[in-house]
Design a protein around this motif. Structure first.
Motif: not given
Length: 466
Positions: A43-65
């Motif tokens: 599960h290593h690569q999925h675990t790393l990618m999951k925690n990486t992709m929260l960066i853009p998801l939260v950053t963009v939504t944090w900027f928007l609202f």
């Protein structure tokens, strides 16, 4: 000379927050290492990618609202009038510190030579949002879909923790004014809510395959790379120290701010704009870390995973009052929080069959709740705010820290804004069939296709003649 001093103070404050953001980025580096080290190889690569992709998801939504929510909601709305405009409505007028200045199209949300600090301050809070989402991420590894985690990351990172920050981590927040709530370094505002949210998701998500025997006894699925776990947690300690710095105004003249015209009183303040010292919080951070490590080593009988995690839990437990505690108090409070969190983790695991893969609910949620309650007793009577906001709207007194207010605050953070939303969103995702990965995928591993592709690539390279 006065203009030069003001310019120097402004430049120093801007640079101070910018440095804290860079330091806090290490929290996320640590979480990535920590979660990969705790997960199984398949599960290593999925675990790393999951925690990486929260960066853009939260950053963009944090900027928007997300940033707008923080500035709009300190009144509840409707629970306590704002000290800025005396209204109980959402703060969206033209007053200072209004949410109207922090919409995605605002002139302050871009390069603006008349404003140098909004983006840096925004980023400091953004890193807190990443932390809240990463706490949830660790608890649910090895069985959640990428889609579901993305939705959950946005919910906790850009909505629910932001609401609780507006309520209890804003100098104008209603919880300060009505409850006497105090949470200087986010025992509840980030950690308890994220722990509660993770618990709500886990109730619906269920345990990993093989975690519990047919008789219900839990099996240990320990970290697969202790070195990554160790280094990851030490990086989280480092980033957390930066987080402490970001929760303060480094230098501020409180005389005019508190109506003492002609009197200057330069000091650091906490996030509520009440006095503290950077010296004192340094003592308390290191003493609560040490207390947590000592208690974790003792209660877990030297288990490395729990010892390192307990250092973090010790700091989290003492964080609510670490702007005012004596260092010995910080150490003892950190130790108490670790013992309670450790015991609760295994009791909940056995009693309710909750599979928290990294102990995130215990380290962040239980320790945060315990820290809030202890703070109510130890700091009983201290003002929760430096402004005469008036306990229960009377307008003439300072709201004081007290056990009942802290207990109610802990319930709001862990249950109302954490556990319930986490459970409801997970339930909806489960009903849509989008929450959990299929059984065969979990057994084979989330990285199965990537690993098989890598094998084929290796075969092609090995059989090549040129």
């Amino acid at each position: 000379m006065t203009d030069q001093l003001a310019a120097l103070t402004t430049i120093f404050t801007e640079f101070y927050y910018w440095v804290t953001v860079v330091l806090m980025f290490l929290i996320h580096v640590g979480f990535c290492m920590y979660e990969v080290g705790a997960s199984r190889y398949k599960h290593h690569q999925h675990t790393l990618m999951k925690n990486t992709m929260l960066i853009p998801l939260v950053t963009v939504t944090w900027f928007l609202f997300g940033w707008w929510i923080y500035w709009a909601f300190p009144t509840g709305p409707g629970l306590a009038p704002s000290i800025m405009n005396e209204s109980t409505a959402l703060i969206t007028d033209e007053s200072a510190f209004s949410a109207t200045w922090y919409t995605a199209t605002s002139e302050l949300m871009a390069i603006n030579l008349g404003d140098h600090i909004s983006g840096v301050f925004w980023a400091a809070f953004l890193l807190f949002s990443w932390t809240a989402a990463s706490i949830v991420s660790g608890a649910i590894i090895e069985r959640i879909t990428t889609f579901a985690f993305g939705i959950l990351a946005i919910a906790i990172g850009s909505v629910f923790w932001t609401i609780d920050a507006a309520w209890g981590w804003h100098f104008d927040g209603w919880m300060l004014k009505l409850l006497g709530y105090h949470d200087a370094y986010a025992s509840g505002v980030i950690h308890a809510i994220a722990g509660g949210f993770a618990l709500g998701v886990l109730v619906v998500l269920g345990p990993r395959i093989g975690k519990f025997s047919s008789s219900g006894e839990p099996r240990n699925i320990g970290p697969r790379n202790p070195w990554l776990v160790t280094v990851g947690l030490f990086l989280i300690y480092t980033g957390f120290w930066g987080f402490y710095a970001a929760c303060n105004i480094p230098i501020f003249d409180l005389g005019p701010e508190y109506g003492m015209e002609g009197i200057s009183y330069w000091t650091a303040t906490n996030i509520y704009v009440t006095p503290t010292t950077l010296s004192g919080i340094t003592f308390n951070f290191l003493m609560s870390l040490s207390g947590g490590l000592l208690a974790g080593y003792w209660i877990a009988k030297g288990d490395p995973f729990w010892t390192y995690s307990s250092g973090l839990a010790g700091v989290i437990c003492a964080s609510a009052g670490n702007d005012l505690y004596h260092p010995i108090q910080s150490m003892i409070i950190g130790m108490i929080g670790v013992v309670i969190a450790y015991k609760l983790h295994y009791w909940v695991e056995r009693k309710f069959k909750i599979d928290d893969a990294v102990g995130a609910v215990a380290v962040h949620g239980y320790a945060g709740v315990v820290g809030l309650i202890i703070c109510g007793f130890v700091l009983w009577g201290y003002p929760s705010s430096g402004y005469s906001v008036g306990a229960m709207w009377d307008g003439t007194t300072y709201a004081t820290i007290n056990p009942l207010g802290q207990f109610i605050g802990a319930i709001i953070m862990f249950v109302v804004l954490g556990l319930i939303p986490g459970y409801v969103i997970a339930k909806v995702l489960h009903g849509m069939g989008k929450l959990r990965i299929p059984r065969e995928v979990e057994i084979a591993g989330l990285d199965y296709e990537m690993m098989e592709a890598a094998k084929e690539d290796e075969k092609a390279v090995s059989s090549a003649t040129r």
